[in-house]
Every structure is written in C-alpha cells, then in structure tokens.
Design a protein around this motif. Sequence first.
Motif: not given
Length: 329
Positions: A107-116, A130-135, A144-146, A157-162
């Motif tokens: 999921k998008a938020a999990e991917a960002i948290a994982f990279m962090g 991650a939730r704050a960045l996406l929001t 919560d989307k894969p 963009t998700v990878q950039l947030f990560g």
Amino acid sequence: MACDYQDRMIGDTPAPSPTYAVEGHGLVKAFGDFRAVDGIDIAVPAGSIYGILGPNGAGKTTLLRTLLGIIDPDDGHRTLLGDPVPIRQARAIGYLPEERGLYPSMKAAEAIAFMGALRGLPLKVGRQRARALLTDHGMGASIDKPIRQLSKGMAQTVQLFGTIVHDPRLIVLDEPFSGLDAINQGKLEALIREQARRGVTVLFSTHVIAHAERLCERIAIVAGGRIRFEGSVADARDQLRPQVRLRTRASDGAWRRALPAETLAQDGAWHFDLPDEGIEPLLHALLEGQAGIESLSIERPGLHDAFVAIAGAAAAREMDGGKAEEAAS
C-alpha cells in the motif's frame, strides 16, 4: 504540513552543517577504457537547489553515485555533509535513483514508511508522516491503495515521498522528471521548492533544460564525463550576448552603417548581438537617419542557447531528443 518534523534525525547526532553539502575534487571513474567521470570538481552549496545538466550518457548518474559513496572513484576525493566517508551519512540523505522500484502489492502509505525505515525512521513515525504527506498533497484517497492500482505519476510521487519521509538534510534525485506528464512535473517542482524553503539541499540531474532553468540556483553542465560549465543560470546565459530584433519602415539609408557588421535580415527584421556600447548610440543613429523604428526588442539568451554554446550542438541535439521522448511518454 500536518506531520510533526521535530523528531528530525534518527540515530547519531548530525554534525554542524558545512558550507557545501557535497564536494568532489578531481573525481575519476572509469569502466574499462571508458571514463564516465573524467576529472570533475564540484561543490554544492548547502541549502541550494543544484542541477547537473547534460544528455543521456554524459556521466550524470555515475557522478551522483560517486558523490554518494555508492561507488568509489578511481581517483580524487569527495565529502558528503562534511564527511569524507559518504556512506556514513546515509541516514541524512534522501536518494531517488533513476531506476524506479516499488513493491506493487504494498500500500502507498506502507511503501513510504518502509523506505523511511531503511533510513532508520521508526515504522510508526513513518506511517504517520506518510499519511500526512499523501493527504497534504492531494493523495489522501491513495493511502491504502496498492501501488499496482496507482497511475505511473502517482507511483513515482509515492517513491519521492519515501525519499523525503525521514526528513533528510540532502535530497539527491536522478532524472526525477522522467516519465511524468506536465501536471506531475509541476507538482514535483513545487515539492522541490518546498524542501528548499525548509533549508534542505536538493541536488538533481536532468536532461531537460527547462527544469534546470526554472528551479536551479546553480548548475553544472556535464558532457563527455567532464564539467563544461559551473555557476548560476544567469552566469550561463551571460556566456552569450543579448539579441536585438529591430523592425524599421525604411529598408535603406545612412543609418544602415550604424548596424553591427554581423547583422542579419530575417523575417522582415534586423537581428544582431547587443553592441558593447549598448543600444543608445544605435537609437540615436536610427532617429537621425529617419529609419522609422516600428519595433525594437532586446532578448536575453535562454539556457538552451547557453547550453549549445557551452556543450556544443551535438550535445544539445541529444538533449532535445531526450525531451521529445519524454513528451511522447
């Protein structure tokens, strides 16, 4: 932003910020007989947006990886955030490589948290950020989307947030605009400016001149593994004289002698470089000679023109080819 950035650094206490976030001196990196980096000196001021500009194959990626300590130079030395061993600063760096890669089922938020987490950020904090960045950037519906369900631009963009979730002091982006449409390119530019306003140093490579012209405080033009120019965008543009475009009602007269020798007549107008003495003596001659000035404009050369003058027409054609490919993607 909604997330709290007070818990900035995870792990060791950071050293005082140096004047230059990144420095390289006499860097050489060869692969067999091919020198991808051929004696480069570079210094990236802390807190700046710095662009490495050049066509594909110019050595940009190899230079970035050498500066980051991912690969070692064959000669020369470098410092990263003041450290002569760049890899020791890994947790203070956000790096987005040219080769993108995310787990499609994550999921998008999990991917960002994982990279962090790979940079030492606790997963709980990473999920909150991650939730704050996406929001905050209009992607709350994607939390919560894969990854496989996201568009290419959204996934990038998700990878950039990560890359930025652990609040790095230096962000390094290798061809970050590649494959993005104009809307997402604009969003990325805004995010880069946002990070710079917070005092983060942003170093990125690109083969698209317009991005460097809009974003960068300083640039390095790289071709054939060497830096052909280093300085501000204004300094690069100052390599060429401003261009004058003049339209007159009269086509001939004594005033013609006042035009510079290299003047060209094209599309019903006179074209020439701005003279050393400025435009005033020419204006006087035009008025005295009753040339009948219909229009007169002085245009400063763009970064593309400067790039052609500095790196050569062949390198510029490669850049333009890359830009065309990007527009078609």
